[in-house]
Design a protein around this motif. Structure first.
Motif, PDB file in Angstrom:
ATOM      1  N   THR A 135       0.826  -1.204   0.000  1.00 28.26           N
ATOM      2  CA  THR A 135       0.000   0.000   0.000  1.00 28.26           C
ATOM      3  C   THR A 135       0.858   1.250   0.000  1.00 28.26           C
ATOM      4  OG1 THR A 135      -1.274  -1.292   1.557  1.00 28.26           O
ATOM      5  CG2 THR A 135      -2.099   0.885   1.046  1.00 28.26           C
ATOM      6  N   PHE A 136       1.929   1.211   0.787  1.00 29.02           N
ATOM      7  CA  PHE A 136       2.814   2.368   0.891  1.00 29.02           C
ATOM      8  C   PHE A 136       3.526   2.617  -0.440  1.00 29.02           C
ATOM      9  CE2 PHE A 136       6.966   4.122   2.578  1.00 29.02           C
ATOM     10  CZ  PHE A 136       6.460   5.360   2.900  1.00 29.02           C
ATOM     11  N   ILE A 137       3.965   1.542  -1.094  1.00 28.53           N
ATOM     12  CA  ILE A 137       4.668   1.677  -2.369  1.00 28.53           C
ATOM     13  C   ILE A 137       3.719   2.219  -3.435  1.00 28.53           C
ATOM     14  CG2 ILE A 137       5.747   0.340  -4.232  1.00 28.53           C
ATOM     15  CD1 ILE A 137       6.868  -1.498  -1.998  1.00 28.53           C
ATOM     16  N   VAL A 243       5.452  12.409  -8.507  1.00 28.26           N
ATOM     17  CA  VAL A 243       5.762  11.260  -7.660  1.00 28.26           C
ATOM     18  C   VAL A 243       4.472  10.555  -7.290  1.00 28.26           C
ATOM     19  CG1 VAL A 243       6.756  10.537  -5.474  1.00 28.26           C
ATOM     20  CG2 VAL A 243       7.761  12.442  -6.694  1.00 28.26           C
ATOM     21  N   GLU A 244       4.427   9.266  -7.543  1.00 30.64           N
ATOM     22  CA  GLU A 244       3.263   8.476  -7.111  1.00 30.64           C
ATOM     23  C   GLU A 244       3.759   7.325  -6.253  1.00 30.64           C
ATOM     24  OE1 GLU A 244       2.058   8.007 -11.149  1.00 30.64           O
ATOM     25  OE2 GLU A 244       0.130   8.967 -10.760  1.00 30.64           O
ATOM     26  N   GLY A 245       3.342   7.306  -4.992  1.00 34.51           N
ATOM     27  CA  GLY A 245       3.771   6.242  -4.092  1.00 34.51           C
ATOM     28  C   GLY A 245       5.145   6.513  -3.520  1.00 34.51           C
ATOM     29  N   ALA A 246       5.748   5.476  -2.976  1.00 36.61           N
ATOM     30  CA  ALA A 246       7.039   5.656  -2.307  1.00 36.61           C
ATOM     31  C   ALA A 246       7.978   4.537  -2.687  1.00 36.61           C
ATOM     32  CB  ALA A 246       6.847   5.663  -0.796  1.00 36.61           C
ATOM     33  N   ASN A 247       9.246   4.863  -2.837  1.00 37.12           N
ATOM     34  CA  ASN A 247      10.287   3.847  -2.989  1.00 37.12           C
ATOM     35  C   ASN A 247      11.563   4.407  -2.390  1.00 37.12           C
ATOM     36  OD1 ASN A 247      11.465   5.531  -5.023  1.00 37.12           O
ATOM     37  ND2 ASN A 247       9.965   4.718  -6.464  1.00 37.12           N
ATOM     38  N   LEU A 248      12.707   3.833  -2.710  1.00 38.76           N
ATOM     39  CA  LEU A 248      13.926   4.279  -2.046  1.00 38.76           C
ATOM     40  C   LEU A 248      14.438   5.609  -2.587  1.00 38.76           C
ATOM     41  CD1 LEU A 248      15.779   0.882  -1.619  1.00 38.76           C
ATOM     42  CD2 LEU A 248      14.649   2.220   0.130  1.00 38.76           C
ATOM     43  N   HIS A 249      13.884   6.091  -3.719  1.00 37.78           N
ATOM     44  CA  HIS A 249      14.345   7.360  -4.281  1.00 37.78           C
ATOM     45  C   HIS A 249      13.408   8.510  -3.949  1.00 37.78           C
ATOM     46  CE1 HIS A 249      17.240   5.030  -6.489  1.00 37.78           C
ATOM     47  NE2 HIS A 249      16.275   4.283  -6.962  1.00 37.78           N
ATOM     48  N   VAL A 250      12.121   8.275  -4.110  1.00 35.71           N
ATOM     49  CA  VAL A 250      11.146   9.342  -3.882  1.00 35.71           C
ATOM     50  C   VAL A 250      10.028   8.839  -2.990  1.00 35.71           C
ATOM     51  CG1 VAL A 250      11.540  10.643  -5.993  1.00 35.71           C
ATOM     52  CG2 VAL A 250       9.997   8.681  -6.023  1.00 35.71           C
ATOM     53  N   ASN A 251       9.267   9.788  -2.441  1.00 36.74           N
ATOM     54  CA  ASN A 251       8.213   9.436  -1.498  1.00 36.74           C
ATOM     55  C   ASN A 251       7.165  10.525  -1.573  1.00 36.74           C
ATOM     56  OD1 ASN A 251       6.665   8.945   0.750  1.00 36.74           O
ATOM     57  ND2 ASN A 251       8.265   9.489   2.212  1.00 36.74           N
ATOM     58  N   GLY A 254       6.388  12.853   1.666  1.00 34.14           N
ATOM     59  CA  GLY A 254       7.313  13.799   2.282  1.00 34.14           C
ATOM     60  C   GLY A 254       8.742  13.412   1.954  1.00 34.14           C
ATOM     61  N   THR A 255       9.633  13.670   2.904  1.00 28.28           N
ATOM     62  CA  THR A 255      11.040  13.414   2.624  1.00 28.28           C
ATOM     63  C   THR A 255      11.282  11.928   2.336  1.00 28.28           C
ATOM     64  OG1 THR A 255      13.239  13.408   3.558  1.00 28.28           O
ATOM     65  CG2 THR A 255      11.463  13.326   5.115  1.00 28.28           C
ATOM     66  N   SER A 256      12.182  11.640   1.380  1.00 27.94           N
ATOM     67  CA  SER A 256      12.408  10.245   1.016  1.00 27.94           C
ATOM     68  C   SER A 256      13.093   9.487   2.144  1.00 27.94           C
ATOM     69  CB  SER A 256      13.231  10.147  -0.262  1.00 27.94           C
ATOM     70  OG  SER A 256      14.433  10.843  -0.099  1.00 27.94           O
ATOM     71  N   LEU A 257      13.748  10.225   3.084  1.00 24.40           N
ATOM     72  CA  LEU A 257      14.353   9.566   4.247  1.00 24.40           C
ATOM     73  C   LEU A 257      13.322   8.773   5.030  1.00 24.40           C
ATOM     74  CD1 LEU A 257      16.720  12.186   5.866  1.00 24.40           C
ATOM     75  CD2 LEU A 257      17.333   9.898   5.167  1.00 24.40           C
ATOM     76  N   ALA A 259      10.683   7.220   3.887  1.00 23.91           N
ATOM     77  CA  ALA A 259      10.449   5.942   3.215  1.00 23.91           C
ATOM     78  C   ALA A 259      11.648   5.013   3.399  1.00 23.91           C
ATOM     79  CB  ALA A 259      10.171   6.153   1.738  1.00 23.91           C
ATOM     80  N   ASN A 260      12.867   5.576   3.279  1.00 27.07           N
ATOM     81  CA  ASN A 260      14.063   4.751   3.419  1.00 27.07           C
ATOM     82  C   ASN A 260      14.103   4.069   4.777  1.00 27.07           C
ATOM     83  OD1 ASN A 260      14.662   5.877   0.999  1.00 27.07           O
ATOM     84  ND2 ASN A 260      16.306   7.183   1.740  1.00 27.07           N
ATOM     85  N   PHE A 261      13.876   4.870   5.837  1.00 26.25           N
ATOM     86  CA  PHE A 261      13.908   4.292   7.181  1.00 26.25           C
ATOM     87  C   PHE A 261      12.768   3.311   7.386  1.00 26.25           C
ATOM     88  CE2 PHE A 261      16.796   7.747   8.489  1.00 26.25           C
ATOM     89  CZ  PHE A 261      17.726   6.968   9.136  1.00 26.25           C
ATOM     90  N   PHE A 262      11.604   3.653   6.832  1.00 23.92           N
ATOM     91  CA  PHE A 262      10.466   2.740   6.994  1.00 23.92           C
ATOM     92  C   PHE A 262      10.780   1.394   6.368  1.00 23.92           C
ATOM     93  CE2 PHE A 262       6.552   0.807   5.438  1.00 23.92           C
ATOM     94  CZ  PHE A 262       5.872   0.683   6.619  1.00 23.92           C
ATOM     95  N   PHE A 263      11.269   1.413   5.125  1.00 19.59           N
ATOM     96  CA  PHE A 263      11.581   0.148   4.459  1.00 19.59           C
ATOM     97  C   PHE A 263      12.685  -0.590   5.197  1.00 19.59           C
ATOM     98  CE2 PHE A 263       9.870   2.242   0.491  1.00 19.59           C
ATOM     99  CZ  PHE A 263       8.740   1.465   0.452  1.00 19.59           C
TER     100      PHE A 263
END
Lengths: 325, 126
Positions: A135-137, A243-251, A254-257, A259-263
């Motif tokens: 869902t997050f992605i 930007v649609e959704g979240a991955n390791l580059h964009v989110n 908000g800040t992509s950090l 998403a990075n920490f979440f993943f």
């Protein structure tokens, strides 16, 4: 175990051997030491998350706006699903400790039954986490990233979020996704967003009731909404990427950090749960085969139990720092 | 193996008759704490939004409740209550000390960098 020296004949001296100051078996003590080191690893990750969050304290995404989904239910409802996941994991911890207790009473049938429930609980949890990731992605509203890497989201005049597809004006578009078969065999690119920044901009111009919402938090902890002129100005001058959704580059949240920490952190925890389930399954079959019945103690169930409770313990902290605080 | 479990929680306020009963008792306690957290997390009462030592009171409540939960998971599910004092201290004191140290260092540094961003000359809004 029979080969272990239990009596050296020098018990009168404190250092003569045979003392058991910790009164725990070797395996159990080593499981505790592993847990301490793993706890420090997780604390390292969570503290790093705290570091980044303190660094961007004025613009960090609001978790209640990010994790609002429940399977088969389409109204946003923050906290509910993750509370369910927490409860499942605590519940499977309870069945695990019941299995340990049954092991103390050498009750094979009960150990088997409770181990089985524990494994089911673990699988439900891992499945839920996979769904949460998916869902997050996928994302839900879409946003535009600026040149500086900030995220611009869209709201109507009442402050409700608006999806890009509700207002962006699609135009015929020559740009297609580059695939390996179209050019050099080793070069390709990811999925293109459904809209270009230009289409979003035209949509914003055509719909007077749509405003841009920035990442910045005001003194009440809400995201700042720009005025109509500022909105158009901001998107026109700085908008760079849809930007649609979240991955390791964009989110898009908000800040992509974030998403990075979440993943990374929930992924590392999910990996622990997964390996816990695998270990539980191995022990489950050992119980069925009567390995511990022959050994005349169920300490192995207890050691695996320690690991399983530790996974639950970590989740309690992940839950607090990702979803609550 | 120690069949003698300590069957009291909350400093003897609640005494259980058997280990199984204690497990269910602890489950109820943990569920209540989680429910309180979730309700506070959904409604976020305005009165708890005031700052206290650099953080919202609500966030302090969340963190304290989390540590309470961690205590009961470790003490009753992982049977730390029944281990010797030396094993308990070896595990708990080491972890608590190192984690506190790490958190202090990193959050202090994070706050400092935030200060540089907001009061210095670093342009972020473009």
């Amino acid at each position: 175990m029979d080969t272990t020296v239990v009596n050296t004949g020098t018990e009168v001296k404190a250092w003569g051997g045979g003392n058991k100051p910790l009164n725990a078996s070797y395996g159990k003590m080593m499981m505790w030491f592993f847990i301490v080191s793993d706890a420090l690893t997780f604390s390292g990750f969570l503290a790093a998350y705290g570091f980044s969050r303190f660094k961007f304290i004025e613009s960090w995404p609001i978790a209640d706006e990010v994790f609002t989904h429940i399977p088969f239910y389409h109204e946003p409802a923050p906290m509910i699903y993750v509370a369910f996941m927490t409860f499942i994991l605590i519940m499977s911890s309870v069945t695990m400790v019941l299995a340990v207790d049954a092991g103390h009473h050498m009750n094979k049938a009960k150990v088997t039954f409770y181990m089985f429930l524990t494994i089911i609980g673990g699988l439900i949890f891992v499945g839920s986490q996979a769904w949460e990731w998916a869902t997050f992605i996928k994302g839900d509203y879409g946003a535009v990233q600026t040149k500086g890497g900030n995220i611009l989201q869209f709201v109507d005049t009442d402050g409700h979020r608006v999806a890009l597809s509700d207002f962006a004006i699609s135009e015929s578009n020559e740009r297609v996704q580059h695939e390996q078969k179209d050019g050099i065999w080793f070069s390709s690119e990811g999925t293109l967003p459904s809209y270009t920044v230009d289409e979003v901009y035209k949509g914003l111009e055509a719909n007077p009731n749509i405003l841009v919402r920035t990442e910045l938090l005001d003194e009440h902890g809400h995201k700042t909404v720009l005025s109509r002129e500022e909105s158009i100005e901001q998107l026109k001058n700085n908008g760079k990427l849809v930007v649609e959704g979240a991955n390791l580059h964009v989110n898009e949240y908000g800040t992509s950090l974030f998403a990075n920490f979440f993943f990374f952190i929930t992924g590392f925890h999910g990996f622990h749960v997964f390996s816990g389930v695998v270990i539980n399954i191995i022990i489950f079959f050992n119980v069925i085969l009567g390995t511990y019945e022959k050994r005349k103690n169920y300490e192995m169930v207890e050691k695996v139990g320690l690991y399983w409770h530790f996974v639950d313990l970590v989740w309690v902290f992940v839950f607090t720092f990702f979803y609550l605080v | 193996m120690a069949h003698a479990h300590k069957l009291e929680i909350l400093r003897g306020l609640i005494k259980f008759k058997s280990n199984t009963q204690k497990i269910w008792g602890v489950l109820i306690l943990l569920s209540i704490i989680t429910a309180v957290e979730v309700v506070l997390g959904i409604y976020k009462p305005e009165s708890l939004m005031a700052k206290f030592i650099g953080m919202k009171i609500l966030n302090w409540i969340f963190i304290i409740l989390t540590i309470v939960k961690a205590y009961y998971i470790t003490w009753d599910f992982m049977h730390m209550r029944d281990e010797t004092a030396s094993l308990r201290r070896m595990v708990v004191w080491t972890a608590v000390f190192l984690i506190c140290y790490l958190i202090f260092i990193l959050l202090q540094e994070g706050g400092y960098i935030e200060g540089i961003y907001s009061t210095g000359y670093v342009k972020k809004d473009f």
